[in-house]
Scaffold this motif. Structure first.
Motif, short mmCIF file in Angstrom:
data_model
loop_
_atom_site.label_atom_id
_atom_site.label_comp_id
_atom_site.label_asym_id
_atom_site.label_seq_id
_atom_site.Cartn_x
_atom_site.Cartn_y
_atom_site.Cartn_z
N LYS A 213 0.83 -1.21 0.00
CA LYS A 213 0.00 0.00 0.00
C LYS A 213 0.86 1.26 0.00
O LYS A 213 0.60 2.22 -0.72
CB LYS A 213 -0.92 0.01 1.23
N ILE A 214 1.91 1.24 0.83
CA ILE A 214 2.76 2.43 0.95
C ILE A 214 3.54 2.67 -0.33
O ILE A 214 3.72 3.82 -0.76
CB ILE A 214 3.67 2.26 2.18
N LEU A 215 4.00 1.61 -0.96
CA LEU A 215 4.73 1.74 -2.22
C LEU A 215 3.83 2.38 -3.28
O LEU A 215 4.27 3.26 -4.04
CB LEU A 215 5.22 0.38 -2.69
N ALA A 216 2.57 1.95 -3.33
CA ALA A 216 1.64 2.52 -4.31
C ALA A 216 1.38 4.00 -4.03
O ALA A 216 1.16 4.78 -4.96
CB ALA A 216 0.34 1.74 -4.29
N LYS A 217 1.45 4.40 -2.78
CA LYS A 217 1.18 5.79 -2.40
C LYS A 217 2.40 6.68 -2.56
O LYS A 217 2.30 7.81 -3.07
CB LYS A 217 0.69 5.83 -0.95
N LEU A 631 3.82 13.49 12.90
CA LEU A 631 4.00 14.71 12.09
C LEU A 631 4.71 14.43 10.78
O LEU A 631 4.47 15.11 9.77
CB LEU A 631 4.79 15.74 12.91
N LEU A 632 5.57 13.43 10.76
CA LEU A 632 6.27 13.07 9.52
C LEU A 632 5.38 12.28 8.56
O LEU A 632 5.42 12.48 7.35
CB LEU A 632 7.51 12.26 9.85
N LEU A 633 4.57 11.37 9.11
CA LEU A 633 3.83 10.44 8.26
C LEU A 633 2.42 10.89 7.91
O LEU A 633 1.89 10.53 6.85
CB LEU A 633 3.78 9.06 8.92
N GLU A 634 1.79 11.63 8.79
CA GLU A 634 0.40 12.03 8.55
C GLU A 634 0.23 12.83 7.25
O GLU A 634 -0.73 12.61 6.51
CB GLU A 634 -0.14 12.80 9.75
N GLY A 638 -2.25 10.51 5.62
CA GLY A 638 -3.52 10.92 6.19
C GLY A 638 -3.66 10.48 7.63
O GLY A 638 -2.89 9.68 8.15
N SER A 639 -4.68 11.03 8.30
CA SER A 639 -4.91 10.73 9.71
C SER A 639 -5.49 9.34 9.88
O SER A 639 -6.06 8.76 8.94
CB SER A 639 -5.85 11.77 10.33
N ALA A 640 -5.36 8.80 11.07
CA ALA A 640 -5.86 7.46 11.36
C ALA A 640 -7.33 7.53 11.78
O ALA A 640 -7.75 8.51 12.40
CB ALA A 640 -5.03 6.82 12.47
N VAL A 650 -7.57 0.60 6.50
CA VAL A 650 -7.35 1.75 5.61
C VAL A 650 -5.91 2.24 5.75
O VAL A 650 -5.25 2.01 6.77
CB VAL A 650 -8.33 2.90 5.95
N LEU A 651 -5.44 2.91 4.71
CA LEU A 651 -4.10 3.49 4.74
C LEU A 651 -4.11 4.77 5.56
O LEU A 651 -4.90 5.68 5.31
CB LEU A 651 -3.63 3.79 3.32
#
Length: 823
Positions: A213-217, A631-634, A638-640, A650-651
């Motif tokens: 999922k992260i690679l696609a994003k 703060l780095l990843l959101e 996106g938020s959880a 969900v991602l």
């Protein structure tokens, strides 16, 4: 009239109040009587289930007499003339202390909890049935050698012999839950072993699916940053450093300052530089093992230490035992429900485990057509079907149709949010060999390696020592070689491009014997040297514990057993200390930090790096790290979701979970790449300051920062799954919630539900001076004196000697039970 009326009213009120008081008193008394009755019943039932520890018992199924000698902690030495009687007795004795635990462990592994606990456990049972741990156990036992199969059968007969004599004196958990245990089968033991394999080697494919999922994003560059799998801190055990007098340094980091860490015990009383590391949340912790040669000990013989870090449970996961029949003479920890000793020593050798974390579970995306067949290179094939029937307490049975392709079972329903047909390829399905008898009887390095060459799973780092002064290390486990890829991403199942072609030959697995340094250690980190030709793991654990252990062992000191325990309980964290230093620097250089952020920075500024129970600084640092990660990843993901149950589907910024994520953070903080700096911040100092601000201004943070204790934030929680829910018994059924020192990156690696499951040191100069303790105690009955008698030692960082020689066993004797063949 009004006065008389008032008097009458007052008299009526007094009478009514008096009556109410009497009623309340009677109700209170009745409640006390009921409470006392309930406690008395619980006491009576639990007391009646206590095992007989002294005297003689005639047991049908034995061929020869068995002597069971227990020491002051209830640790049994089981002695008899032949091996089948020995393992029969091991099953019998373990059931004396742990019968309900054994039963619940086999039910958990088999997916049979709903039958006794109801439909709330149906999801757990469905997972175990889909994975087929019992089916795999039956297959493994069918292919076992006649000798090994006979030992499992003997163990099962021993368990059944005990149950046969205790039909009306079962442990209280059976009474409370309203069921009786069924006969113990030999495959039940293998089911428990399979569930341990699942606990240690199964879950990595979830990270592969998240990575997809992260690679696609993000694309390949940022994804490669996140999924780093090596560090300059790594200490592969087969790679020797040229000069042990050279301290660890980071020559490429001009910002890395040396600080006095005020070490926490005498073993680490030297100045240690703070490496450039940053933890990322509270990691899932692993295990530690190490061995030092006689050149580094006060006795001139090796010391070998091991503390396996696993999930806490009540009773303790392990059961200590000493088994002796003929030439087999072995002591250590056993797994309730399983024959043999898992970790320990015999009369000549000692060994310890940490998890390798090999990539042995691959996910294949299958292509099904409308006729229900799946695609293969040779055409369309119908999947195999295995029907599993789950009994549910008070409800109709639930049927589970498990479809399996050539790769393994379809596990789509086990992955939240997934709709594709995913098949799981797992080495467990290739038949599990359990060569522990040969390990228990090995007398030298060659026999030891020969035994472990047959060890399939879970892949372990094994350290070795013997009474002749030799030490060694061996990687174990069946690890696949793939046509392409390394298991780090799901792959197409319709072709053969990513098929397993073979397994890494045992002789090619990392191994070393008598290294020149005289020091070997592992703590779940990378074990492969540079240019190693095979892929063992797509996901090593962070290197900080390994680096800390090597740093202490390479100090040049002569170590004792007490020093080994001090290292096992070491709570200094260079990782968290470095994080605190970086946060302090950022706040000092930020444009407008709040007074509260400055206060937090000052508290971290004076901190010495120990993860102490009463300290506030580590709590501030750890929460600041969490906020920095957000703060780095959101901004990227996106938020959880606010509902935790939906987070896995969900991602979001919480999707990223990686055992070496702290190395990713280290790389960012050392190099400060623009590609990771969020647009909302002009520089990294402002970013780190914002993380501190968020950490110390949250809704659950106390107004007085000094009162934000680390021990409370990282408390340990050990509760009995049944008795812990009953108010009248709860306080006696387990430690409950207790503040603790240490963190996921200290050698004493602890979180709320994980920690050292045992602490073991083998003294090869005098095996009677070896030490071992588990978490709470040997007993499974809360009325037993051995139920929680080891807790204070585990919690306080002390331990006990483990008597081994006949003289030491006799001197430590508190109970002696003789089992005689029944007539």
């Amino acid at each position: 009239m009004s006065t008389l009326a008032e008097v009458g009213t007052l008299k009526f009120r007094r009478t009514s109040i008096s009556r109410i008081v009497r009623i309340l008193l009677w109700l209170g008394l009745a409640a006390l009587i009921l409470l006392a009755g309930a406690f008395g019943y619980a006491y009576s039932v639990a007391h009646s289930a206590l095992p007989q520890l002294d005297g003689r018992l005639q047991i049908s199924g034995l061929a020869a007499r068995v002597t069971v000698t227990r020491d002051s902690h209830g640790v049994p030495t089981i002695e008899t003339a032949n091996l089948e009687d020995l393992f029969f007795a091991q099953g019998y004795v373990t059931a004396q202390d742990r019968l309900w635990q054994m039963d619940i462990m086999r039910r958990f592994g088999s997916g049979e909890l709903s039958e006794i606990l109801g439909e709330d456990l149906l999801k757990v049972d469905r997972e175990q049935r889909i994975l087929g741990l019992r089916a795999a156990a039956i297959k493994s036992l069918q292919t076992a050698s006649p000798r090994d199969r006979s030992f499992f059968e003997a163990y099962a007969r021993g368990v059944n012999a005990y149950m046969g004599t205790r039909a009306h004196k079962l442990p209280i958990e059976f009474r409370i839950l309203g069921y009786r245990p069924t006969r113990w089968l030999p495959e039940d033991s293998v089911v428990i072993a399979n569930d341990m394999v699942k606990d240690l080697n199964y879950h990595y494919f979830f990270d592969a699916l998240a990575r997809e999922k992260i690679l696609a994003k993000l694309g390949p560059e940022l994804t490669a940053d996140l999924y780093v799998n090596r560090s300059w801190h790594d200490r592969p055990p087969t790679v020797m450093r040229e000069n042990l007098n050279q301290p660890d340094t980071n020559a490429g980091d001009s910002d890395d300052d040396d600080d006095d860490d005020s070490p926490d015990n005498s073993v680490t009383r030297e100045r240690i530089p703070s490496p450039g590391v940053l933890p990322e949340g509270l990691p899932v912790n692993g295990s530690n093992d190490w061995v030092v040669s006689g050149a580094h000990t006060v006795t001139g013989k090796p010391l070998l230490s091991n503390d396996m870090h696993l999930g806490h449970q009540m009773p303790s996961l392990w059961y200590e035992a000493h088994l002796h029949a003929g030439t087999l003479d072995v002591a250590g920890v056993t797994l309730p429900g399983m024959p043999y000793v898992i970790v320990g020593h015999n009369q000549r050798i000692a060994w310890g485990f940490t998890n390798v974390g090999p990539t042995v579970t691959d996910v294949y995306i299958e292509n099904f057509n409308q006729q229900g067949a799946y695609q293969t290179p040779s055409g369309w094939v119908q999947p195999e079907h295995r029907v599993e029937m789950i009994h549910v307490k008070g409800k109709p049975d639930v049927s589970v149709d498990v479809r399996s392709t050539r790769h393994g079972p379809i596990i789509t329903e086990l992955v939240p949010g997934e709709t594709r047909p995913l098949a799981l390829r797992w080495t467990l399905y290739d038949v599990l060999h359990i060569p522990l008898f040969d390990v228990n009887t090995a007398q030298n390095w060659q026999e030891f390696r020969r035994a472990f060459s047959q060890f399939d799973a879970p892949g372990q780092n094994v350290v070795y020592a013997d009474v002749d002064g030799n030490i060694g290390y061996q990687t174990t486990g069946k690890i696949p070689i793939r046509a392409a890829g390394d298991g780090s991403l799901p792959v197409n199942g319709a072709d053969n491009a990513h098929e397993w072609t073979s397994y890494i030959p045992f002789e090619k697995l990392p191994s070393i014997y008598n290294p020149p340094s005289g020091i070997l250690a592992t703590a779940n980190g990378r074990i492969t040297p540079d240019n190693y030709p095979y892929s063992i793991s797509m996901e090593w654990e962070a290197p900080w514990r390994t680096a800390r252990i090597y740093h202490v062992l390479e100090s040049g000191r002569q170590f004792s057993s007490a020093d080994m325990l001090a290292l096992q309980t070491d709570i200094h964290s260079d990782a968290e200390l470095f994080a605190a230093e970086r946060f302090v620097y950022a706040v000092d250089h930020a444009t407008k930090p709040s007074a509260r952020a400055k206060q937090a920075a000052d508290m971290m500024r004076s901190w010495d790096g120990r993860m102490q129970t009463l300290a506030a600084a580590p709590t501030i640092a750890e929460n600041s790290i969490f906020e920095l990660r957000r703060l780095l990843l959101e901004p990227k993901f996106g938020s959880a979701p606010s509902d935790p149950s939906k987070q896995d589907a969900v991602l979001s910024w919480k999707t990223y979970s990686w055992q070496m994520r702290s190395v990713w953070m280290e790389n960012i903080l050392l190099h400060r790449p623009k590609r990771w700096l969020p647009d909302a911040f002009p520089n990294y100092d402002e970013l780190l300051t914002a993380a501190v601000e968020a950490a110390v201004n949250g809704p659950t943070v106390p107004k007085d920062l000094a009162s934000w204790r680390w021990g409370e934030f990282n408390a340990v929680d050990i509760e009995h799954p049944v008795l812990g829910k009953i108010p009248i018994i709860r306080r006696w059924s387990g430690p409950g919630v207790q503040e603790q020192s240490g963190s996921g990156y200290t050698v004493k690696a602890v979180t709320r539900h994980h920690g050292p499951s045992e602490r073991f040191t083998a003294n090869l100069a005098d095996l009677d001076q070896s030490t071992l303790n588990i978490v709470t105690g040997q007993g499974g009955n809360f009325m037993s004196p051995y139920y929680m008698d080891q807790w204070k030692a585990w919690y306080g960082g002390t331990t006990f000697t483990l008597p081994f020689s006949a003289k030491a066993v006799d001197a430590a004797k508190v109970h002696r039970l003789v089992l005689e063949p029944g007539r």
